[in-house]
Design an enzyme around this catalytic site. Structure first.
Site, PDB file in Angstrom:
ATOM      1  N   ASP A 220       0.885  -1.196  -0.090  1.00  0.00           N
ATOM      2  CA  ASP A 220      -0.063   0.018   0.085  1.00  0.00           C
ATOM      3  C   ASP A 220       1.009   1.274  -0.067  1.00  0.00           C
ATOM      4  O   ASP A 220       1.955   1.229  -0.563  1.00  0.00           O
ATOM      5  CB  ASP A 220      -0.995  -0.067   1.242  1.00  0.00           C
ATOM      6  CG  ASP A 220      -2.233   0.682   0.993  1.00  0.00           C
ATOM      7  OD1 ASP A 220      -2.392   1.915   0.548  1.00  0.00           O
ATOM      8  OD2 ASP A 220      -3.436  -0.009   0.753  1.00  0.00           O
ATOM      9  N   HIS A 243       1.813   1.817  -3.310  1.00  0.00           N
ATOM     10  CA  HIS A 243       1.022   2.863  -3.873  1.00  0.00           C
ATOM     11  C   HIS A 243       1.537   4.323  -3.895  1.00  0.00           C
ATOM     12  O   HIS A 243       0.862   5.032  -4.250  1.00  0.00           O
ATOM     13  CB  HIS A 243      -0.563   2.982  -3.145  1.00  0.00           C
ATOM     14  CG  HIS A 243      -1.031   1.462  -3.407  1.00  0.00           C
ATOM     15  ND1 HIS A 243      -2.394   1.111  -2.625  1.00  0.00           N
ATOM     16  CD2 HIS A 243      -1.077   0.349  -4.040  1.00  0.00           C
ATOM     17  CE1 HIS A 243      -2.688   0.161  -3.186  1.00  0.00           C
ATOM     18  NE2 HIS A 243      -2.225  -0.560  -3.787  1.00  0.00           N
TER      19      HIS A 243
END
Length: 391
Positions: A220, A243
């Site tokens: 993430d 991310h």
């Protein structure tokens, strides 16, 4: 869920207490590694923390020696009495109990109301998230409860965490909330690319937070900035996969606090799905995200190098009320695997204002012409611009 360990070796958590005269005493608390899955370890750690936290003297140190220590949820509560910071030194490996029902709050290892703290030692914080990620339903459930962060700072002031290895957190690897003057550096944070919600660091409702000289490779965000974060600096961080570095998501909850004063500089993002991202929910309540500088950032094979998404998740027909203003992108360079390198999808209700691009030099890995797209954004540009800005 749960695991059983067959070993029953005895180790010790050491408390090192030093007087003002420089004399030090080490007290060992024996703990047995066995089938209790952390119950005895938790008692020993709490005893060690209580002794160090209440020791009246210039130095108090909790030392975790080499070895594997399986512990459940622990809360190290302050305020403490030492004249100088309590030192929590981890040389071995702290390993989480793999039973989500054993955790009641947002953290596995939490420090609450501690004023003066140093966490160091070169050891490892192992959340064993691979055993519980299957219970994360946040992709399909907007009201999901996040799995516990490996280390949670709540109301912590004047703290430093450095030289540790984080692996496979159940949720965030580190969560800093309601805190002031926290410095995190020389950290290595690792989790598989498909691990859910395993942000390297999540920062919210905190002031003067500095993250630097760290390598973060998770599933993430490397670093995520939540509501109420002010005066945050991210410097010399290598990120990827994951991310990227994100502001948000903002606007999910009512009456959120503003985000102001963010500096991201000298960072490298490698193979991330986003580079520098600002994301807010559609239909949010009013708040502000302002005063952000992204400078000297290198992207390598990144899908969305620069992106603002004010209808994150695409689930609302109402525009976001988070006002984004005074954002500078300066000297952003590298490669992208998307033909759209800059994508500004701002709110129709509160358009982005004073978004400045200076010296942007991005190259597309492919044959298409690189482009940028904007909606509801006031854009200013100077210097080199590749792709051409949408004005």
């Amino acid at each position: 869920m749960g695991m059983a360990r067959k070993s029953s070796t005895i180790a010790a958590v050491l408390i090192i207490l030093c007087s003002a005269l420089g004399c030090c005493n080490a007290v060992g608390l024996p703990v047995r590694r066995g089938r209790d899955l952390g119950a005895v370890f938790n008692v020993a750690f709490m005893q060690a923390w209580h002794a160090a936290c209440n020791f009246i003297g210039p130095r108090a140190r909790v030392f975790v020696p080499v070895g594997i220590f399986t512990i459940g949820e622990v809360l190290f509560q302050g305020p403490c009495k030492p004249l100088s910071p309590v030192i929590f030194q981890v040389a071995g490996t702290l390993q989480a109990v793999s039973d989500v029902s054993a955790y009641s709050g947002q953290g596995w290892i939490s420090f609450n109301s501690v004023y003066g703290l140093i966490i160091t030692g070169g050891g490892t914080i192992d959340g064993q998230g691979q055993n519980v990620w299957q219970y994360n339903d946040c992709k399909s459930n907007g009201d999901c409860v996040h799995l516990p962060a490996s280390v949670h700072f709540i109301d912590v002031k004047n703290a430093k965490i450095k030289g540790l290895n984080f692996v496979n957190a159940m949720g965030f690897h580190m969560h800093i909330s309601d805190s002031y003057l926290v410095r995190a550096h020389s950290l290595t944070i690792t989790a598989p690319p498909d691990s859910p919600n395993t942000d390297g660091l999540h920062i919210s409702k905190s002031n003067t937070i500095k993250v630097s000289r760290s390598v973060i490779r998770t599933g993430d965000d490397c670093v995520s900035i939540g509501q109420g974060a002010t005066n945050v600096t991210i410097n010399q961080v290598v990120c990827g996969p994951g991310h990227g570095i994100s502001v948000g998501s903002l606007g999910r909850l009512p009456n959120e606090m503003d985000v102001r004063g963010l500096i991201v500089k000298n960072c490298t993002l490698q193979g991330t799905t986003n580079g520098i991202r600002i994301k807010t929910f559609g239909g949010s309540g009013p708040s502000v995200a302002a005063g952000m500088l992204f400078s000297d950032v290198v992207v390598e094979n990144v899908l969305n190098p620069i992106i603002i998404d004010q209808n994150y998740g695409g689930s609302s027909s109402k525009p976001s009320q988070v006002k984004i203003t005074d954002v500078i992108y300066d000297n952003i360079r590298g490669t992208t695997n998307s033909p759209v390198a800059i994508n500004l999808m701002c709110s129709s209700s509160v358009p982005c204002k004073n978004v400045h691009f200076a010296n942007i030099n991005l190259k597309y890995i492919g044959n298409n012409v690189l482009s940028s797209t904007c909606a509801n954004a006031q854009v200013i540009s100077s210097g080199v611009q590749n792709p051409r800005p949408c004005l």
